[in-house]
Design an enzyme around this catalytic site. Structure first.
Site, PDB file in Angstrom:
ATOM      1  N   CYS B 165      38.524  43.934  46.452  1.00  0.00           N
ATOM      2  CA  CYS B 165      39.846  44.414  46.043  1.00  0.00           C
ATOM      3  C   CYS B 165      40.222  45.745  46.680  1.00  0.00           C
ATOM      4  CB  CYS B 165      39.907  44.506  44.530  1.00  0.00           C
ATOM      5  SG  CYS B 165      39.444  42.957  43.754  1.00  0.00           S
ATOM      6  N   HIS B 303      44.581  51.980  40.272  1.00  0.00           N
ATOM      7  CA  HIS B 303      44.139  50.614  40.590  1.00  0.00           C
ATOM      8  C   HIS B 303      44.354  49.726  39.363  1.00  0.00           C
ATOM      9  CE1 HIS B 303      41.872  47.436  42.502  1.00  0.00           C
ATOM     10  NE2 HIS B 303      41.073  47.343  41.460  1.00  0.00           N
ATOM     11  N   GLU B 314      38.804  54.210  34.894  1.00  0.00           N
ATOM     12  CA  GLU B 314      39.750  54.901  35.780  1.00  0.00           C
ATOM     13  C   GLU B 314      40.537  55.970  35.019  1.00  0.00           C
ATOM     14  OE1 GLU B 314      42.470  52.414  37.980  1.00  0.00           O
ATOM     15  OE2 GLU B 314      43.076  54.080  39.274  1.00  0.00           O
ATOM     16  N   LYS B 332      50.074  46.573  38.747  1.00  0.00           N
ATOM     17  CA  LYS B 332      49.496  45.239  38.545  1.00  0.00           C
ATOM     18  C   LYS B 332      50.311  44.415  37.540  1.00  0.00           C
ATOM     19  CE  LYS B 332      45.672  45.892  41.083  1.00  0.00           C
ATOM     20  NZ  LYS B 332      45.803  47.280  41.549  1.00  0.00           N
ATOM     21  N   HIS B 337      47.277  41.111  40.480  1.00  0.00           N
ATOM     22  CA  HIS B 337      46.280  41.754  41.335  1.00  0.00           C
ATOM     23  C   HIS B 337      46.205  40.953  42.637  1.00  0.00           C
ATOM     24  CE1 HIS B 337      43.105  43.896  42.976  1.00  0.00           C
ATOM     25  NE2 HIS B 337      42.171  43.784  42.047  1.00  0.00           N
ATOM     26  N   PHE B 396      34.738  45.142  43.482  1.00  0.00           N
ATOM     27  CA  PHE B 396      33.389  44.639  43.255  1.00  0.00           C
ATOM     28  C   PHE B 396      32.465  45.179  44.343  1.00  0.00           C
ATOM     29  CE2 PHE B 396      34.506  40.447  40.885  1.00  0.00           C
ATOM     30  CZ  PHE B 396      34.491  41.126  39.688  1.00  0.00           C
TER      31      PHE B 396
END
Lengths: 90, 411
Positions: B165, B303, B314, B332, B337, B396
């Site tokens: 991502c 994010h 975050e 988002k 996403h 990830f």
């Protein structure tokens, strides 16, 4: 065994579906490189598509190097089919 | 060594909320949500998340067959977005085809649609001869980059820094570095993604995909919200044309903003969990490299994907650096996403948002999760002049990435 007409119809279907050639351009004298703009990578994928369409194994057949006009493809498929169905000597 | 300055002179977008920059940003500004039910996914009984944010209305046949044959959807999106960026920048064919123009476009993986269909063909008989050459070109991991380069006759450097991502964050960062170090004068940068149930399934299996809103798709994802239950996968492509400042000025190019900082770092010991300390390190190092104080940042684009753990981590990281004085939102809730495209598409929305002197809110944030509190959440559109903007992207594998943009006075 596919008839001659079925070979023409199925081969043309491959060219329409995989290579987006307009149906009206599919005449036996048309050349896949000069008239349709296919290249060597397309030829590899044409063989993959023809194998699937006619349930034949042709990717190591030397004759595929000579394929050019649609008629040459029709004749090649007919010959391969004929050979597959010719009984071998015991 | 004096580094060269890098500006944005073109942008292009194929997104779940529109297939050009203007329509996408208008939709975000209007508070639209791209999430919808994907009927074809009903045939996957064990897939709990049946919603996604798809791209609609793309005519792929705009691209000639000879170029399109090696493209899956993500490459088609990338090529179209790249052409938009070039048109916006006013680059000539000669400039695009110069060896000084590069292309850095990434995705989380090659085409999942083609991977799946190829494996379906291959597996019953383990017959590799059923797979076409073009399917291989669609499956390889740099498929979007190579296809854009081939379509546009790019002769400069081509890279595809796949990092899940954070992929397009790293692409923009790499393009920025290549230009400021003098390796390239222009780089088409960004990322792409295409929807497939396998992609959503990879998050679903980790309990990270939204599954409680299959009957109310417009209410998910919900970044920072108390009732969030995971991310919603989207697709598309975002491309930014980065250019060395003097080259841009010499040809009177439009300048949409400047990239002034970038950092990426690994968490080091986590492959799936977000880590506040690593996020803090990433943001702080990006700020330090740019010579920007936290107090100079006017807005943080998070994010925040709406996963329970990621949003908290975050928020904690942003709180530690910025306290409650810097406005924060995530896109988002609008775009879903878009994974490999997210950093680029969201950066493009950020650039246009700053140009419009607005701050767009986090869509679907209705009831703030107390664990995400302590930062200045933007919950409705604000008028604001943004000079310095920080954009986050996490992935990830413990991948963290931060970009810093500057607008107006320095460009």
């Amino acid at each position: 065994m596919f008839t001659e007409a079925e070979i023409v119809q199925r081969t043309n279907k491959v060219l329409v579906e995989y290579f987006e050639i307009e149906q009206e351009r599919l005449v036996p004298t048309a050349h896949i490189f000069q008239d349709f703009g296919l290249d060597s990578l397309d030829t590899v994928d044409l063989i993959v598509a023809l194998q699937k369409e006619f349930d034949v194994t042709i990717r190591d057949d030397e004759r595929i190097r000579q394929l050019g006009t649609l008629q040459s493809i029709y004749s090649f498929i007919a010959a391969v089919q004929q050979e597959m169905n010719t009984p071998t000597a015991p | 060594m004096e580094f060269r300055r890098v500006v944005i002179t073109g942008m292009g977008a194929i997104s779940p909320l529109g297939n050009e920059v203007g329509s996408m940003v208008d939709a975000v500004a209007a508070g639209q949500c791209a999430t919808r039910i994907i009927e074809e996914w009903q045939k996957y009984p064990m897939l709990r998340s049946k919603v996604a944010a798809p791209v609609l209305g793309v005519d792929e046949k705009i691209i000639p067959r000879q170029d399109r044959r090696s493209m899956s959807k993500m490459s088609i999106y990338s090529a179209l977005a790249a052409k938009q960026a070039i048109a916006a920048a006013g680059l000539s064919d000669a400039q695009v085809q110069s060896e000084r123009t590069g292309c850095v476009i990434s995705s989380t993986i090659g085409s999942t649609n083609t991977l799946a269909s190829s494996i379906e063909k291959l597996l019953p008989d383990y017959d590799i001869s059923k797979v076409t050459t073009m399917e291989f070109f669609q499956c390889i991991s740099h498929t979007a980059a190579l296809n854009v380069a081939n379509h546009l006759t790019i002769r400069g450097m081509v890279y595809s820094p796949s990092a899940a991502c954070a992929s397009s964050m790293q692409s923009i960062g790499m393009g920025y570095d290549l230009i400021r170090w003098g390796e390239q004068d222009r780089v088409l940068c960004g990322g792409a993604e295409e929807l497939h149930p396998m992609v959503t399934g990879s998050f679903d299996v980790l309990y990270a995909a939204s599954k409680g809103f299959n009957d109310r798709p417009q209410q998910t994802p919900r970044p920072f919200d108390r009732d969030r239950d995971g991310l919603v996968c989207g697709e598309g492509a975002g491309i930014l044309l980065l250019e060395e400042l003097e080259h841009a000025q010499k040809r009177n190019a439009p300048i949409f903003g400047e990239v002034i900082g970038y950092h990426t770092c690994s968490t080091g010991d986590q492959i799936s969990q977000s880590n506040s300390a690593a996020m803090i390190q990433c943001m702080t190092t990006a700020l330090n490299k740019a010579g920007v104080k936290a107090s100079e940042v006017d807005y943080v684009n998070a994010h925040a994907t709406a996963t329970p753990q990621g949003d908290c981590a975050e928020a904690e990281a942003i709180r530690t650096i910025f306290g409650s004085r810097t406005p924060v939102s995530s896109f988002k809730g609008h775009l879903g996403h878009t994974l490999g495209a997210a950093g680029a598409l969201e950066s493009i929305v950020c650039v246009e948002m700053a140009r419009r002197n607005r701050l767009f809110p986090t869509h679907n944030l209705k009831n703030l999760d107390p664990d995400c509190a302590g930062i200045d959440h933007v919950v409705e559109t604000r008028e604001a002049r943004t000079r310095t903007l920080l954009k986050n992207g996490f992935a990830f594998g413990g991948i963290n990435a931060t970009l810093l943009y500057r607008f107006n006075d320095r460009t």
